[in-house]
Structure formats: C-alpha cells, structure tokens
Design a protein around this motif. Structure first.
Motif, short mmCIF file in Angstrom:
data_model
loop_
_atom_site.label_atom_id
_atom_site.label_comp_id
_atom_site.label_asym_id
_atom_site.label_seq_id
_atom_site.Cartn_x
_atom_site.Cartn_y
_atom_site.Cartn_z
N VAL A 116 7.90 2.41 -11.74
CA VAL A 116 7.62 1.30 -10.94
C VAL A 116 5.96 1.39 -11.13
N SER A 117 5.36 0.32 -11.31
CA SER A 117 3.94 0.12 -11.78
C SER A 117 3.23 -0.86 -10.75
N PHE A 118 1.85 -0.60 -10.44
CA PHE A 118 1.13 -1.73 -9.42
C PHE A 118 0.02 -2.07 -10.38
N ASP A 119 -0.05 -3.10 -10.98
CA ASP A 119 -0.90 -3.29 -11.93
C ASP A 119 -1.47 -4.91 -11.90
N HIS A 120 -2.34 -5.40 -12.66
CA HIS A 120 -2.93 -6.73 -12.77
C HIS A 120 -3.59 -7.17 -11.48
N ALA A 121 -3.92 -6.35 -10.47
CA ALA A 121 -4.49 -6.98 -9.22
C ALA A 121 -5.69 -7.75 -9.30
N ALA A 122 -6.01 -8.61 -8.30
CA ALA A 122 -7.29 -9.21 -8.20
C ALA A 122 -7.65 -9.47 -6.79
N LEU A 123 -8.91 -9.28 -6.33
CA LEU A 123 -9.59 -9.21 -5.21
C LEU A 123 -10.40 -10.54 -5.05
N GLY A 124 -9.98 -11.41 -3.92
CA GLY A 124 -10.80 -12.65 -3.75
C GLY A 124 -10.93 -13.03 -2.27
N PHE A 125 -11.40 -14.12 -2.11
CA PHE A 125 -11.75 -14.91 -0.70
C PHE A 125 -11.16 -15.97 -0.54
N ASP A 126 -10.22 -16.06 0.53
CA ASP A 126 -9.78 -17.43 1.08
C ASP A 126 -10.66 -17.86 2.00
N SER A 127 -11.58 -18.99 1.45
CA SER A 127 -12.31 -19.56 2.37
C SER A 127 -11.65 -20.64 3.56
N LYS A 128 -10.53 -21.03 3.23
CA LYS A 128 -9.52 -21.88 3.96
C LYS A 128 -9.18 -21.01 5.49
N THR A 129 -9.10 -19.87 5.25
CA THR A 129 -8.82 -18.80 6.56
C THR A 129 -9.91 -17.93 6.61
N ASN A 130 -11.13 -17.60 6.00
CA ASN A 130 -11.89 -16.83 6.02
C ASN A 130 -11.38 -15.31 5.96
N GLU B 92 11.42 -5.94 -14.49
CA GLU B 92 11.45 -7.11 -13.42
C GLU B 92 10.11 -7.10 -12.78
N PHE B 93 9.78 -8.35 -12.16
CA PHE B 93 8.47 -8.35 -11.55
C PHE B 93 8.51 -8.99 -10.33
N GLN B 94 7.62 -8.33 -9.17
CA GLN B 94 7.47 -9.05 -7.75
C GLN B 94 6.01 -9.00 -7.74
N VAL B 95 5.75 -9.94 -6.64
CA VAL B 95 3.96 -10.12 -6.63
C VAL B 95 3.96 -9.78 -4.95
N GLU B 96 3.02 -9.10 -4.55
CA GLU B 96 2.63 -9.01 -3.29
C GLU B 96 1.13 -9.49 -3.07
N LEU B 97 0.82 -9.95 -1.77
CA LEU B 97 -0.35 -10.30 -1.32
C LEU B 97 -0.77 -9.66 0.06
N TYR B 98 -2.19 -9.02 -0.06
CA TYR B 98 -2.48 -8.54 0.90
C TYR B 98 -3.70 -9.39 1.68
N SER B 99 -3.86 -9.44 3.17
CA SER B 99 -4.56 -10.12 3.89
C SER B 99 -5.27 -9.26 4.61
N SER B 100 -6.61 -9.09 4.55
CA SER B 100 -7.76 -8.27 5.32
C SER B 100 -7.65 -8.59 6.70
N ARG B 101 -7.19 -10.03 7.22
CA ARG B 101 -7.08 -10.44 8.45
C ARG B 101 -5.89 -9.53 9.43
N SER B 102 -4.83 -9.44 8.56
CA SER B 102 -3.63 -9.11 9.11
C SER B 102 -3.42 -7.53 8.86
N ASP B 103 -4.31 -7.05 7.67
CA ASP B 103 -4.25 -5.62 7.31
C ASP B 103 -2.67 -5.38 6.91
#
Length: 411
Positions: free
Chosen positions: A157-171, A208-219
């Motif tokens: 299993v590998s965790f690749d191709h990440a991206a860090l960004g800002f959602d201005s809609k939810t701050n 096989e691929f899956q995608v997950e999203l981290y939120s700093s507000r909910s940690d």
C-alpha cells in the motif's frame, strides 16, 4: 532638555509590524500582551502573509538525501544579498527516519510532509516552527492474503500524490492524497493464456486506488470518490493555486491531461495539456507554478543541450510565456526562484541557476555530488506566514536544524 515622547497610532504600528519577518514578530511577543494577541488575529496573519506575497519574499528548500546515512533532509537557501542561494541551514527529519518523505505545498506558508510507504504525515510551518502530526488513515485496508489464498494477493500500500490547500468556503486547510493498493497474480493459481500478450499482462501488478481528504477543522480523514484518471507523475514543487489542486495524468492512449480537484465543492475535473507543435520528438513535460499560476514546462532535448518552453493557463486557455534556447549540460528543471530564475540539475548532478533576464547560467555553491538519490533532488518554495495549525513546537524527535558548516550538531 527632555525630548517629547511621540505616540504612533496603533493602526500604523500594526501596519509596520505586518511587514517584519516572522522571526522578529516571535521575538516581539514578549513586548506587551496587546502585540502578542494581535499577532494571532486572522486579520493580522492575513495582512502579514500578503505583504510577503506581494514583495515576493520566497524561501527555498532543497529536498536531498545524505550520502552517508541515506536519510532525507532539507537545505534552506539564504535570502541575504551577499549569500543568496547558498545553504543557510540543513533541516533533518527524524520523525521520518528510515523513510523518504515527500514534500507537498506550500499553502499560506505551510508544508505537508508525507511518508509514501505508510500513512504517517504531518503539517509544518517552517517559519513559526509549528509541527502537527496528522491522524491515521481512515481507509480500511484489505487483508494481506498469501498467494495460496486467492488469485490476487495484496503486495503493498502506498500513500502518494498528496496536495495541501485552503478551502476558503469553510476556512479550512485540507490535504488530499491517493492511496494505492498493489496486487500481484498468485503464481500458485493455474491459468491458461490465449497468447503471449495476455501472459505478459498477467505478470504486471494490478492497482486499485482510493482517495482520502483531511480537514484541519475536524482533524480527521474521510474517503471521497476516486476519479476516472489518477496521477501518474510527480510535479515540480507546489501543486496548489487558489483553491484548486493539480496533478499530471494521462489517458489509456497516453494522452497527457491535468487532473484538477476543487477543495470547496470536492469535485475532480480534467484540463488538456497545451498542444506541443514542432519537429522535435524528444521532449517531456511537467506541471509547476510560475508567478502564482498553473504552468507547464516543456523540455526539448537537442543533442547535448536542452531548451525549454513555459506555458501558462488562464481560465483553461494556454499561452506560451517564454522560450529558453538550448542550454548545454543540464538534465532536469527543478523550479523557479524569487525573480523567475530557473533552478536546474546539470550533468554533474550539481544545482545551477539560469537567469532569464541575462540569459546566463550560474553555478551555485551547493555541493550535491555526495548526495544519495541525486535524481530525486527537488525544490520547494514557501512564503513566511504566522498561520497556526494547532500543533506543537518542533522537537528534536521531529525536526533538527543545523547551521550550514556547523559540525557541532551533527545529525
């Protein structure tokens, strides 16, 4: 005779302070409680960051690997005029010891560090030295079946191709990453093949691929639907601009595309690459950021030299920004610096700088010939900020900083 004390308006004081480096502001925290609390107000943090952004106060990090220990580390380059682009300090990452973390970002001065072989990840503000370990993955992994138990066995299993960004809609600061499950066909299952091509395909790994999203507000992480196309290559430096994350991908017919993810509506979309014309067939391309815009750099191989075309997109329309005629002895672009200088790796595996205004190539005093994995050296740019991530201050078990040439703090 005692001189009269001049009281400056508080708004003017804050305006002056918003133009100072983070290091100075941290030192000024102890001047008075009002200043300390003001530096934590979103308005001041926003003002300070955008002052740095407008003045193009870029800080540059080179991701490298120690030639003796094979451990990854970051070299911070100096911004001082008399030492510009020399190594100022080396930053070691014991939190990722015995692993090779990828660096993603920057977004508002923040970086994301991700270990591909596990779900270990962290957010880091290199200016304030705040460090936040992210929670474990939310994705349920299938069991590691032995080759005797089925037709397909999970290899890794590998965790690749990440991206860090800002959602201005939810701050909200968010991290998105692709989780790859790698399977191989079991050699213990008997199978009859129609032809040699089918037999060869059978020997290849199955993904096989899956995608997950981290939120700093909910940690916390959550799984989101995977797109039809998945990232195929790493990009040069940052892969986020104005609420959108970007990756390089391609169709089954090997047609290059750019995969986009909108952090606000959590939707994927695609954008075609610029159409490359001309007689030169030996080229490769990659995406990167140039002056805050999504760009594609096309590298044309011409004998012993290499030339470059830079394309910039605006609302999905590509425009060629400039071309650089053949430069001898260079292998690969790393990214752009403060004034549009192009950092490159040359045939001696040294870091060189091409000045667009003078069209001159400059050798930098950065010794990389003893580095391990020289082909994986990467350049990462960030702007100083006071953005807080509800983490902890750097500890030696996470980050160790060593001034360049200082052997007293040998890692």
């Amino acid at each position: 005779m005692q001189m009269a004390r001049i009281e400056l308006p508080e708004a003017l004081v804050m305006e002056i302070l918003s133009k100072l480096p983070v290091k100075s502001l941290i030192r000024f925290n102890c001047v008075c409680k009002y200043w300390c609390s003001s530096f934590q107000i979103p308005h001041f943090i926003f003002k300070h960051y955008h002052n740095n952004l407008e003045n193009n106060n870029l800080n540059l990090l080179l991701r490298r690997h120690d030639g003796n220990t094979f451990q990854p580390y970051l070299s911070q380059l100096s911004n001082e005029k008399d030492q510009k682009n020399l190594v100022k300090q080396n930053i070691h990452l014991p939190f990722f010891k015995n692993a090779i973390p990828s660096v993603y970002g920057a977004c508002h001065g923040l970086l994301c560090l991700q270990e591909p072989s596990t779900d270990k990840a962290a957010l880091w503000n290199p200016s304030t030295r705040e460090f936040k370990i992210l929670p474990p993955s939310s994705i349920q992994r299938p069991p590691y079946l032995s080759p005797m138990e089925g037709n397909l066995a999970l290899y890794g299993v590998s965790f690749d191709h990440a991206a860090l960004g800002f959602d201005s809609k939810t701050n909200d600061y968010k991290v998105i990453r692709f989780v790859s499950f790698i399977y191989y066909h079991s050699p213990f299952v008997t199978r009859t093949f129609v032809n040699i091509e089918e037999e060869q395909r059978y020997a290849y790994p199955h993904y096989e691929f899956q995608v997950e999203l981290y939120s700093s507000r909910s940690d916390s992480w959550k799984e989101i639907p995977c797109p039809l196309y998945t990232p195929t290559d790493l990009i040069l430096g940052n892969n986020y601009v104005d609420g959108i994350c970007y990756w390089k991908t391609m169709t089954e017919a090997y047609l290059g595309l750019i995969l986009l993810f909108d952090l606000a509506n959590q939707k994927f979309s695609i954008l075609p690459f610029p159409e490359i014309t001309g007689s030169c067939l030996h080229y490769y391309d990659n995406i990167l950021m140039f002056n805050g815009s999504l760009s594609v750099i096309v590298c044309l191989l011409e004998g012993t030299g290499m030339s470059f075309d830079l394309w910039v997109t605006s609302e999905g329309v590509w425009t060629k920004q400039f071309s650089i005629e053949s430069i001898s002895g260079v292998l690969h672009p790393l990214g752009f610096g403060k004034n549009g200088e192009l950092f490159l790796r040359d045939t001696n595996n040294e870091i060189v700088l091409f000045d667009l205004s003078t069209q001159e190539l400059k050798e930098l005093e950065i010794n990389t010939y003893l580095d391990h994995f020289q082909e994986s050296i990467s350049l990462h740019a960030y702007v100083e900020s006071l953005v807080r991530i509800n983490g902890i201050q750097e500890r030696e078990k996470h980050i160790i900083r060593q001034l360049a040439g200082d052997a007293s703090n040998k890692y």
